[in-house]
Design a protein around this motif. Structure first.
Motif, PDB file in Angstrom:
ATOM      1  N   GLU A 153       0.795  -1.227   0.000  1.00  0.00           N
ATOM      2  CA  GLU A 153       0.000   0.000   0.000  1.00  0.00           C
ATOM      3  C   GLU A 153       0.829   1.279   0.000  1.00  0.00           C
ATOM      4  O   GLU A 153       0.369   2.316  -0.457  1.00  0.00           O
ATOM      5  CB  GLU A 153      -0.902   0.024   1.240  1.00  0.00           C
ATOM      6  CG  GLU A 153      -1.849  -1.138   1.295  1.00  0.00           C
ATOM      7  CD  GLU A 153      -2.505  -1.310   2.643  1.00  0.00           C
ATOM      8  OE1 GLU A 153      -3.731  -1.528   2.657  1.00  0.00           O
ATOM      9  OE2 GLU A 153      -1.816  -1.240   3.688  1.00  0.00           O
ATOM     10  N   ILE A 154       2.024   1.223   0.544  1.00  0.00           N
ATOM     11  CA  ILE A 154       2.812   2.434   0.749  1.00  0.00           C
ATOM     12  C   ILE A 154       3.977   2.473  -0.236  1.00  0.00           C
ATOM     13  O   ILE A 154       4.866   1.620  -0.188  1.00  0.00           O
ATOM     14  CB  ILE A 154       3.307   2.511   2.209  1.00  0.00           C
ATOM     15  CG1 ILE A 154       2.096   2.511   3.153  1.00  0.00           C
ATOM     16  CG2 ILE A 154       4.182   3.742   2.427  1.00  0.00           C
ATOM     17  CD1 ILE A 154       2.449   2.425   4.627  1.00  0.00           C
ATOM     18  N   PRO A 155       3.983   3.448  -1.139  1.00  0.00           N
ATOM     19  CA  PRO A 155       5.017   3.470  -2.184  1.00  0.00           C
ATOM     20  C   PRO A 155       6.442   3.582  -1.638  1.00  0.00           C
ATOM     21  O   PRO A 155       7.345   2.961  -2.189  1.00  0.00           O
ATOM     22  CB  PRO A 155       4.650   4.683  -3.042  1.00  0.00           C
ATOM     23  CG  PRO A 155       3.701   5.489  -2.242  1.00  0.00           C
ATOM     24  CD  PRO A 155       3.030   4.563  -1.280  1.00  0.00           C
ATOM     25  N   ALA A 156       6.646   4.308  -0.559  1.00  0.00           N
ATOM     26  CA  ALA A 156       8.007   4.436  -0.018  1.00  0.00           C
ATOM     27  C   ALA A 156       8.538   3.097   0.471  1.00  0.00           C
ATOM     28  O   ALA A 156       9.716   2.789   0.296  1.00  0.00           O
ATOM     29  CB  ALA A 156       8.035   5.468   1.107  1.00  0.00           C
ATOM     30  N   ASN A 157       7.684   2.277   1.083  1.00  0.00           N
ATOM     31  CA  ASN A 157       8.126   0.941   1.516  1.00  0.00           C
ATOM     32  C   ASN A 157       8.535   0.099   0.313  1.00  0.00           C
ATOM     33  O   ASN A 157       9.585  -0.547   0.312  1.00  0.00           O
ATOM     34  CB  ASN A 157       7.017   0.221   2.285  1.00  0.00           C
ATOM     35  CG  ASN A 157       6.899   0.683   3.713  1.00  0.00           C
ATOM     36  OD1 ASN A 157       7.837   1.195   4.303  1.00  0.00           O
ATOM     37  ND2 ASN A 157       5.723   0.500   4.277  1.00  0.00           N
ATOM     38  N   THR A 158       7.714   0.103  -0.731  1.00  0.00           N
ATOM     39  CA  THR A 158       8.029  -0.680  -1.921  1.00  0.00           C
ATOM     40  C   THR A 158       9.301  -0.168  -2.581  1.00  0.00           C
ATOM     41  O   THR A 158      10.135  -0.958  -3.031  1.00  0.00           O
ATOM     42  CB  THR A 158       6.844  -0.666  -2.894  1.00  0.00           C
ATOM     43  OG1 THR A 158       5.698  -1.217  -2.220  1.00  0.00           O
ATOM     44  CG2 THR A 158       7.136  -1.497  -4.135  1.00  0.00           C
ATOM     45  N   GLY A 159       9.488   1.140  -2.609  1.00  0.00           N
ATOM     46  CA  GLY A 159      10.719   1.705  -3.160  1.00  0.00           C
ATOM     47  C   GLY A 159      11.944   1.282  -2.369  1.00  0.00           C
ATOM     48  O   GLY A 159      12.969   0.900  -2.945  1.00  0.00           O
ATOM     49  N   ASN A 160      11.847   1.326  -1.045  1.00  0.00           N
ATOM     50  CA  ASN A 160      12.971   0.898  -0.200  1.00  0.00           C
ATOM     51  C   ASN A 160      13.264  -0.588  -0.382  1.00  0.00           C
ATOM     52  O   ASN A 160      14.420  -1.009  -0.440  1.00  0.00           O
ATOM     53  CB  ASN A 160      12.684   1.208   1.272  1.00  0.00           C
ATOM     54  CG  ASN A 160      12.755   2.675   1.568  1.00  0.00           C
ATOM     55  OD1 ASN A 160      13.508   3.409   0.950  1.00  0.00           O
ATOM     56  ND2 ASN A 160      11.956   3.116   2.522  1.00  0.00           N
ATOM     57  N   ILE A 161      12.213  -1.388  -0.476  1.00  0.00           N
ATOM     58  CA  ILE A 161      12.389  -2.826  -0.691  1.00  0.00           C
ATOM     59  C   ILE A 161      13.015  -3.075  -2.065  1.00  0.00           C
ATOM     60  O   ILE A 161      13.900  -3.924  -2.208  1.00  0.00           O
ATOM     61  CB  ILE A 161      11.040  -3.557  -0.532  1.00  0.00           C
ATOM     62  CG1 ILE A 161      10.604  -3.500   0.939  1.00  0.00           C
ATOM     63  CG2 ILE A 161      11.124  -4.996  -1.034  1.00  0.00           C
ATOM     64  CD1 ILE A 161       9.139  -3.819   1.170  1.00  0.00           C
ATOM     65  N   GLY A 162      12.588  -2.320  -3.064  1.00  0.00           N
ATOM     66  CA  GLY A 162      13.198  -2.444  -4.390  1.00  0.00           C
ATOM     67  C   GLY A 162      14.684  -2.151  -4.344  1.00  0.00           C
ATOM     68  O   GLY A 162      15.487  -2.853  -4.970  1.00  0.00           O
ATOM     69  N   ARG A 163      15.060  -1.132  -3.619  1.00  0.00           N
ATOM     70  CA  ARG A 163      16.487  -0.791  -3.498  1.00  0.00           C
ATOM     71  C   ARG A 163      17.260  -1.920  -2.810  1.00  0.00           C
ATOM     72  O   ARG A 163      18.346  -2.291  -3.251  1.00  0.00           O
ATOM     73  CB  ARG A 163      16.641   0.509  -2.723  1.00  0.00           C
ATOM     74  CG  ARG A 163      18.073   0.971  -2.648  1.00  0.00           C
ATOM     75  CD  ARG A 163      18.176   2.317  -1.978  1.00  0.00           C
ATOM     76  NE  ARG A 163      19.579   2.714  -1.930  1.00  0.00           N
ATOM     77  CZ  ARG A 163      19.984   3.951  -1.969  1.00  0.00           C
ATOM     78  NH1 ARG A 163      19.105   4.941  -2.058  1.00  0.00           N
ATOM     79  NH2 ARG A 163      21.264   4.232  -1.911  1.00  0.00           N
ATOM     80  N   THR A 164      16.678  -2.497  -1.762  1.00  0.00           N
ATOM     81  CA  THR A 164      17.311  -3.633  -1.086  1.00  0.00           C
ATOM     82  C   THR A 164      17.445  -4.813  -2.043  1.00  0.00           C
ATOM     83  O   THR A 164      18.473  -5.495  -2.056  1.00  0.00           O
ATOM     84  CB  THR A 164      16.507  -4.031   0.164  1.00  0.00           C
ATOM     85  OG1 THR A 164      16.485  -2.920   1.069  1.00  0.00           O
ATOM     86  CG2 THR A 164      17.110  -5.242   0.862  1.00  0.00           C
ATOM     87  N   CYS A 165      16.436  -5.043  -2.860  1.00  0.00           N
ATOM     88  CA  CYS A 165      16.499  -6.147  -3.828  1.00  0.00           C
ATOM     89  C   CYS A 165      17.608  -5.920  -4.846  1.00  0.00           C
ATOM     90  O   CYS A 165      18.353  -6.848  -5.175  1.00  0.00           O
ATOM     91  CB  CYS A 165      15.146  -6.319  -4.522  1.00  0.00           C
ATOM     92  SG  CYS A 165      13.871  -7.036  -3.457  1.00  0.00           S
ATOM     93  N   VAL A 166      17.754  -4.704  -5.344  1.00  0.00           N
ATOM     94  CA  VAL A 166      18.828  -4.409  -6.296  1.00  0.00           C
ATOM     95  C   VAL A 166      20.175  -4.632  -5.623  1.00  0.00           C
ATOM     96  O   VAL A 166      21.090  -5.243  -6.200  1.00  0.00           O
ATOM     97  CB  VAL A 166      18.712  -2.972  -6.848  1.00  0.00           C
ATOM     98  CG1 VAL A 166      19.956  -2.586  -7.650  1.00  0.00           C
ATOM     99  CG2 VAL A 166      17.474  -2.844  -7.727  1.00  0.00           C
TER     100      VAL A 166
END
Length: 167
Positions: free
Chosen positions: A12-25
């Motif tokens: 639901e929260i774009p900042a969480n998904t963005g942070n998780i995306g960065r961790t995945c990269v």
């Protein structure tokens, strides 16, 4: 080489998904997003949280949970939930396994957890805290899975770029 997968069920929260995306990269982990999402993937907030790494993210979206299962037949899935009996350190994360996290307001739907109690995992917490932040939870469990594989693809010799280790 262990290749891991993080799954976000209806984030639901774009900042969480963005942070998780960065961790995945940063870890060479694939990200899977199960719709509906609480935001558009092109929103500034997601890109800002993922910074310039979002374009390098290996991300797949799915229409719903059934679509995810159909496109990943036979996948070994661990379901992170505060309702699970096992802790995330009680399991051995297989190469190419999936670790699923639910939406910020409600977690993984109970019917999914009831169908998969043997692979449901939790992060221990003290007291009546509802849950940890989603991006923190992903980092905690993901790094345990990577540790179990001795960070095999992350032990860089010399100064390799993030692109060289994926080859």
């Amino acid at each position: 080489m262990a290749r891991l997968n993080i799954v976000l069920h209806e984030p639901e929260i774009p900042a969480n998904t963005g942070n998780i995306g960065r961790t995945c990269v940063a870890t060479g982990t694939r990200l899977h997003l199960i719709e509906p999402l609480g935001f558009q993937l092109n929103e500034k907030a997601v890109k800002r949280a993922g910074l310039d790494y979002w374009k390098d993210l290996d991300v797949t979206t799915y229409l719903d949970y059934e679509d995810f299962l159909a496109k990943n037949p036979g996948a070994r899935i661990y379901y992170a939930s505060t309702k699970a009996q096992k802790t995330y350190t009680d399991v051995s994360f297989e190469e190419d396994c999936f670790i699923m996290f639910g939406k910020e307001s409600a977690g993984i739907p109970e019917e999914i957890l009831l169908q998969n109690p043997e692979t449901a995992i939790r992060i221990p917490m003290i007291g009546d805290i509802r849950s940890l932040n989603l991006s923190n939870s992903v980092a905690i469990v993901l790094y345990e899975a990577l540790r179990q594989h001795n960070f095999d693809h992350m032990r860089l010799q010399g100064q390799l770029t993030r692109y060289e280790w994926t080859k």
